[in-house]
Design a protein around this motif. Structure first.
Motif, PDB file in Angstrom:
ATOM      1  N   GLU A 107       0.855  -1.196   0.000  1.00  8.50           N
ATOM      2  CA  GLU A 107       0.000   0.000   0.000  1.00  8.50           C
ATOM      3  C   GLU A 107       0.893   1.249   0.000  1.00  8.50           C
ATOM      4  N   PRO A 108       0.926   2.035  -1.094  1.00 10.60           N
ATOM      5  CA  PRO A 108       1.802   3.210  -1.116  1.00 10.60           C
ATOM      6  C   PRO A 108       1.280   4.325  -0.211  1.00 10.60           C
ATOM      7  N   GLN A 109       2.218   5.179   0.205  1.00 12.93           N
ATOM      8  CA  GLN A 109       1.827   6.372   0.957  1.00 12.93           C
ATOM      9  C   GLN A 109       0.966   7.232   0.045  1.00 12.93           C
ATOM     10  N   PRO A 162      -2.746   8.393   5.473  1.00 12.38           N
ATOM     11  CA  PRO A 162      -2.523   9.267   4.316  1.00 12.38           C
ATOM     12  C   PRO A 162      -2.377  10.742   4.725  1.00 12.38           C
ATOM     13  N   PHE A 163      -1.644  11.455   3.911  1.00 12.18           N
ATOM     14  CA  PHE A 163      -1.388  12.873   4.180  1.00 12.18           C
ATOM     15  C   PHE A 163      -2.344  13.728   3.370  1.00 12.18           C
ATOM     16  N   THR A 164      -2.654  14.883   3.933  1.00 14.54           N
ATOM     17  CA  THR A 164      -3.576  15.777   3.234  1.00 14.54           C
ATOM     18  C   THR A 164      -2.880  17.096   2.955  1.00 14.54           C
ATOM     19  N   TYR A 165      -2.903  17.472   1.691  1.00 17.03           N
ATOM     20  CA  TYR A 165      -2.354  18.781   1.324  1.00 17.03           C
ATOM     21  C   TYR A 165      -3.529  19.706   1.073  1.00 17.03           C
ATOM     22  N   THR A 166      -3.646  20.721   1.940  1.00 16.75           N
ATOM     23  CA  THR A 166      -4.800  21.603   1.837  1.00 16.75           C
ATOM     24  C   THR A 166      -4.358  23.049   2.047  1.00 16.75           C
ATOM     25  N   ALA A 167      -5.300  23.969   2.045  1.00 14.59           N
ATOM     26  CA  ALA A 167      -4.972  25.362   2.340  1.00 14.59           C
ATOM     27  C   ALA A 167      -5.989  25.881   3.332  1.00 14.59           C
ATOM     28  N   LYS A 168      -5.497  26.629   4.335  1.00  9.73           N
ATOM     29  CA  LYS A 168      -6.383  27.104   5.398  1.00  9.73           C
ATOM     30  C   LYS A 168      -6.062  28.561   5.714  1.00  9.73           C
ATOM     31  N   PRO A 169      -7.030  29.283   6.261  1.00  8.95           N
ATOM     32  CA  PRO A 169      -6.736  30.656   6.693  1.00  8.95           C
ATOM     33  C   PRO A 169      -5.606  30.627   7.720  1.00  8.95           C
ATOM     34  N   PRO A 170      -4.738  31.629   7.685  1.00 14.52           N
ATOM     35  CA  PRO A 170      -3.548  31.618   8.543  1.00 14.52           C
ATOM     36  C   PRO A 170      -3.855  31.433  10.026  1.00 14.52           C
ATOM     37  N   GLY A 171      -4.966  31.957  10.453  1.00 13.03           N
ATOM     38  CA  GLY A 171      -5.304  31.839  11.864  1.00 13.03           C
ATOM     39  C   GLY A 171      -5.650  30.418  12.277  1.00 13.03           C
ATOM     40  N   ASP A 172      -6.070  29.605  11.309  1.00  8.99           N
ATOM     41  CA  ASP A 172      -6.514  28.250  11.630  1.00  8.99           C
ATOM     42  C   ASP A 172      -5.374  27.234  11.634  1.00  8.99           C
ATOM     43  N   ILE A 173      -4.199  27.656  11.154  1.00  7.15           N
ATOM     44  CA  ILE A 173      -3.066  26.729  11.137  1.00  7.15           C
ATOM     45  C   ILE A 173      -2.267  26.951  12.407  1.00  7.15           C
ATOM     46  N   ARG A 174      -2.016  25.859  13.133  1.00 11.59           N
ATOM     47  CA  ARG A 174      -1.298  26.005  14.393  1.00 11.59           C
ATOM     48  C   ARG A 174      -0.394  24.806  14.582  1.00 11.59           C
TER      49      ARG A 174
END
Lengths: 712, 407
Positions: free
Chosen positions: A105-107, A171-183
């Motif tokens: 099972e690949p990453q 699995p890894f998720t590549y996403t985009a979030k508002p700067p305040g929500d990334i911590r």
């Protein structure tokens, strides 16, 4: 060109032998590299920050090697050594393979649609069972840095993240979030920050501050999470501390996020090909699966091998050598381009490995062959064709004038083509809006904001810089100024000017006037109104009132001369009176016979010419001259003959000439030579002697067997 | 030339003596400044072997200003002693005298005088001896009369330290008769004149010799800039090799011809703000050949013509940006395009092209200066849009062999 610093002893160990500095320099040169500097960390620090700071630094000898900007595969010790070993035939170029994981099972890296607005692409791969040492680890970090600086365009196109796979779980998720929500806790920090806090934290970081602008103004920042919500990285700024790799890391997850997918693939290929050497199964890379927002999946790294076919003749011709096909294939193989002779003619099949993303067309392959052959081994040859030299008429006139102006006792100055706005406006008593000046959007200094519209400020600055020289100062310059011109494709044009200045205790208008008279004499223009030249009183704020005259040539104003205004002198820090002359040179052209070349390119697609009058027939005794075979036959026939028939031009030549649908290309050398020659008879062709034989057949005539080849 | 009177007097003096005369002595006896006599000697020397003069230097001691005063009026201490009457003098009175302060201490140390501080009406000074001997004055008088040799070196040095004496070096000539001595002077001609040539008088005249050690007069000349001379040389080399010069008089160029048509990708670092000067006015170029533009776009973004291409989103907006031409290869691109258009043209000749001209950025490492040159400026030029010998001199092989290949 990027410079790669490698430790000498490590390099020699990897190469399996030692070299003297000279020998290694020579090796680099042969391989198309340059040993730029031999130094040490200590030396670098003491040079840049002073000797005291360098006391603790290492004095291990470093080789700084200049690498061509597109050779990403030579940016680290591993790649350099591999390239050199293959070049020296000590090693066969490795084959890089993508393998499925043992588990089956690949990453997975799942891209969400939010990334589209900020950084839409991502690729990934896994280096399985890798063994790091301190040196390997350092090189691994260094390569990321070099790639970031080069192909990644300071992370704006691609950003690389490397992670200890055993600390995270896919699995890894590549996403985009508002700067305040990334911590998360970023690399080498002790506490958690939000993305917004990080941006202000890194404002003062000498390294990271250069990358902030890439995402700073975006509403959402890119971020990669693992299945437990652990932040792997916030590309292109920083990785998370949690997944950071160490010397003990065994499995590395490599991800590249990008705005340019092609570049991302190149960068990923480069990272994994360079360091898969240290995996338990060298040169194998475990694949990872990228899932796109639309559900499509792709496996990375691509590690694509591309095959190209080309002829050794092409390479021999372009390089100017004559080597057998096998030898050419060997040369290319030495450059990591595994090549084999196909056996079809002189064809070679070249395999371009994933490390050589710089090879994008045939001439790149040719270049590598030339490099492997050794540029210095290419024999000197003289061109096979003759050409007639021609001067650019304007330059010819300029050269002639310069000679004579120097002979008239004036000294030539060479001044900047750029100057400040003030130089061409305020200082000369003019308004900038009147100057038609071309403005530079990103000037480096206030001294170079516009292209000069007049040569005068340059000469006055030259005088100011040479005030200590004995008087009088007599200077001239013939050079180009740049003026806006809407009729040109770029909206501006050069204008060649002649400017002279006389600086002494008295203004010396008569000296400058005399120089004008001498110049006109040289240009064969007589002093007369109408057809010649004359000067007449004029007003110009640069000159002293009543001491300025306009120069007219054939009734058109071409320049001015006069005594400079004291205010102008003062602004250029000059204390003595000065008279000056500036005029256009181009109106005096056309007195020479040359046809001027021009750099303007016709905006209309191709230049359409009326089709040449279609000859009645293209069928000749040599075959149909509208077809290549017929042309070749004619070319062969003319190889040792000047004319179609006999020893002088006859109507036979004229007839065959007319039968040709177009001028022959230079490849048909003999035909082209004959064609040009016959063309020169254009006017007198009516008077050419009659033909004895018949060479051109009617369009529908049956072929008459005329043995032209045995006629003479 | 010195006054003829002095010259003749000098000659007559020399005639009278057998061995010779000293210029210094002659000057003193004639009552003229020594320099006048030196001038006369030089003039006579220039006339040939009239006299021979040998330079001598002699040292002697001379009184300085203060020394002369002392020689005339006595040393300060002696004058102090002299000014004190038998009944004594108030100290404040003494100090009013010009020599009072200086002379007082010296007279005290000589024990010529004493001070009665308890005297009513302030301290008062009395003589302690009847008579004194003013040695300083006597020594100085010896020097003044030219008998300085009678003094010991030590004494002279002490007086020198007090700035009363100084040793001067006098240069004089010892003049003797020359091989062609005569008391009459024939004036030498300085230059040949048209009159002399016309009337033949040059045959009789004697001419003053030239000084060949001197430098000549600098000619009033102009000259070409050293770097431009080098450029002319380079241009000449290419012309001799049969290259045709390209028109490079277009400093302003579009990114299209400067970069895109030369297959330089739009993200190339050389196209950064750091490495290229962009224009704000006129900012954009127009009028690219549309079909060619399409081909350039295609080969950049998808590849073609045997190339993989760079595979990115090629934008015409980027190509339109006007810049200061960064290399003359931009002109080569235009010329190649034009040549390709002419391919089908009858009478198209093989041609090589050469543009030795300015581009931005320096390849030229020159530091030529010259009399009117300004090395600092020249060096500047290589950094700032001034490289007269910029690269771009490569022959266009494609054009040479008639197989122009443009994307």
């Amino acid at each position: 060109m990027p410079t790669v610093g490698v430790k000498r002893d490590l390099l020699f160990k990897a190469l399996g032998r030692t070299y003297t500095d000279e020998e290694f320099d020579e090796l680099c040169f042969e391989f198309g590299l340059e040993l730029d500097e031999i130094t040490s960390e200590k030396e670098i620090i003491s040079r840049e920050q002073g000797g005291s700071k360098a006391s603790g630094a290492s004095d291990v000898i470093l080789y700084k090697i200049d690498v061509p900007a597109n050779r990403y595969d030579l940016l680290c010790l591993e790649g350099l050594v591999r390239g050199l070993q293959v070049f020296k035939n000590k090693l066969e170029a490795p084959r890089y393979r993508r393998v499925a994981p043992v588990s089956g099972e690949p990453q997975k890296l799942i891209i969400t649609k939010e990334t589209a607005a900020v950084r839409p692409h991502a690729v990934a791969a896994v280096l399985r069972n890798i063994t790091f040492t301190q040196e390997r680890y350092d090189s691994f970090i260094e390569l990321q840095d070099k790639l970031h600086q080069n192909v990644c365009r300071k992370r704006s196109l691609v950003a690389i993240g490397t992670h200890d796979l055993d600390t995270v779980s896919g699995p890894f998720t590549y996403t985009a979030k508002p700067p305040g929500d990334i911590r998360f806790k970023p690399l080498n920090q002790t506490k958690e920050y939000t993305a917004a806090q990080l941006m202000s934290l890194y404002k003062t970081d000498s390294h990271l501050k250069h990358f902030l602008h890439i995402i700073e103004d975006k509403p959402a920042y890119p971020v990669i999470y693992d299945s437990n919500g652990v932040v792997l990285s916030m590309p292109p700024i920083i990785n998370g501390d949690h997944s950071k790799i160490s010397l003990n890391t065994k499995n590395v997850f490599v991800e590249c996020t990008a705005t340019d997918l092609t570049k991302a693939k190149i960068v990923l290929d480069m990272m994994v090909t360079m360091f898969s050497e240290y995996c338990s199964q060298p040169f194998t890379v475990e694949e990872a699966e990228v899932v796109y927002p639309d559900g499509k999946t792709c496996k990375y790294p691509e590690l694509a091998y591309r095959k190209e076919k080309l002829s050794s003749g092409f390479i021999n011709r372009k390089v100017g050598i004559n080597e057998p096909t096998e030898k050419i294939a060997q040369l290319l193989t030495k450059m990591c381009l595994r090549s084999e002779v196909t056996g079809v003619g002189d064809e070679i099949q070249v395999e371009i490995p994933p490390t050589r993303s710089d090879v994008i067309h045939a001439c790149d392959i040719m270049e590598d062959a030339a490099m492997a052959y050794g540029f210095n081994n290419i024999p000197y040859t003289t061109p096979g064709t003759y050409t007639v030299a021609n001067q650019f008429p304007l330059n010819k006139l300029t050269e002639l004038l310069r000679q004579d102006l120097a002979a008239a006792g004036f000294t030539e100055a060479l001044t900047f083509a750029l100057c400040s706005k003030e130089d061409i406006s305020d200082k000369l008593g003019k308004k900038i809006s009147e100057t038609r000046a071309v403005h530079i959007a990103n000037p480096k200094t206030a001294e170079f904001q516009v292209a000069r519209t007049t040569l005068l400020p340059g000469l006055l600055k030259t005088i100011a810089a040479n005030r200590k020289m004995p008087l009088p100062l007599k200077l001239f310059e013939i050079s180009d100024v740049v003026l806006k011109d809407e009729t040109k494709d770029v909206g501006a044009r050069n204008s060649r000017r002649f400017c002279a200045a006389y600086y002494n205790k008295s203004p010396g208008f008569e000296v400058i006037h005399g120089l004008l008279d001498r110049t006109m004499q040289l240009l064969a223009v007589k002093a007369a109104r109408g057809d010649g030249y004359h000067i007449q009183a004029s007003d110009d704020s640069t000159f002293f009132p009543g001491r300025c005259a306009e120069i007219f040539f054939r009734g058109k104003s071409v320049g001015r001369l006069g005594v400079l205004h004291p205010d102008v002198l003062g602004r250029f820090e000059l204390a003595m009176p000065c008279s000056a002359l500036e005029m256009d040179v181009e109106p005096f052209l056309g007195r020479t016979a040359e046809t001027a070349l021009a750099h303007e390119v016709a905006a209309a697609a191709a230049v359409h010419r009326p089709p040449p009058a279609r000859p009645a027939s293209t069928r000749t005794v040599f075959g149909d001259v509208s077809a290549p075979a017929g042309l070749r036959a004619l070319d062969d026939f003319l190889a040792d003959k000047s004319y179609v028939e006999g020893f002088e031009a006859t109507q036979a030549d004229a007839a065959v000439f007319d039968a040709l649908p177009a001028a022959p290309g230079p490849a048909l050398r003999h035909l082209a030579r004959w064609y040009n020659h016959i063309e020169s008879f254009r006017r007198e062709r009516g008077g050419l002697p009659a033909a004895k034989g018949r060479f051109v057949l009617d369009a529908f005539e049956e072929h008459v067997d005329v043995d032209a080849f045995n006629k003479i | 030339m010195a006054d003829t009177g002095v010259l003749e007097t000098l000659l007559r003096r020399i005639e009278k003596v057998d061995d010779g005369v000293d210029s210094l002595e002659v000057a003193t006896s004639l009552g003229v400044d020594h320099q006048v006599l030196v001038g006369a000697v030089k003039s006579l020397q220039a006339l040939g072997d009239l006299i021979s003069a040998e330079l001598r230097s002699s040292k002697h001691w001379e009184l300085l200003g203060e020394g002369t005063e002392i020689a005339e009026q006595g040393s300060h201490e002696a004058r102090v002693f002299g000014s004190i009457p038998p009944e004594g003098l108030g100290q404040s009175e003494l100090m009013k005298l010009s020599f009072g302060k200086i002379g007082f201490s010296k007279a005290m140390s000589n024990k010529w005088i004493r001070v009665d501080k308890a005297h009513e009406g302030g301290p008062r000074i009395f003589r302690t001896v009847e008579d004194i001997e003013d040695q300083v004055r006597e020594k100085l008088l010896l020097v003044q009369r030219g008998n300085s040799s009678k003094l010991e070196e030590k004494e002279k040095n002490e007086l020198k330290k007090r700035k009363l004496l100084s040793e001067v070096t006098v240069k004089s000539y010892w003049i003797t008769k020359g091989s062609s001595f005569s008391t009459t002077i024939t004036k030498l001609e300085t230059e040949l004149t048209p009159e002399m040539i016309a009337n033949g008088s040059w045959k009789e005249k004697k001419f003053k010799p030239y000084n060949f050690e001197a430098m000549g007069v600098a000619p009033d000349c102009g000259h070409m800039h050293p770097l431009m001379k080098v450029r002319t040389q380079f241009r000449q080399i290419f012309l001799e090799m049969g290259f045709t010069e390209m028109p490079t008089n277009n400093f302003i160029e579009s990114s299209f011809w400067n970069f895109d048509s030369l297959f330089q990708p739009q993200q190339h670092p050389a196209r950064d703000q750091h490495d290229t000067f962009f224009l704000s006015d006129p900012a954009l170029a127009h009028g690219f050949p549309p079909d060619y533009l399409e081909r350039v776009k295609k080969v950049h973004s998808e590849g073609g013509y045997g190339s993989q291409g760079y595979k990115y989103d090629w934008k015409v907006e980027e190509a339109q940006k006007n810049i200061l031409r960064t290399h003359t290869t931009a002109v080569s691109a235009r010329m190649l395009y034009k040549l390709a258009q002419q391919e089908r043209d009858p009478g198209c000749h093989p041609s090589g092209r050469v543009p030795p001209d300015r581009g931005r950025g320096g390849r030229l490492r020159a530091h030529a200066g010259g009399p009117h040159g300004h090395p600092a400026r020249v060096l500047h030029q290589t950094r700032d849009y001034q490289a007269p010998l910029q690269a771009g001199l490569q022959p266009v092989h494609g054009a040479q062999h008639g197989s122009v290949q443009l994307p």
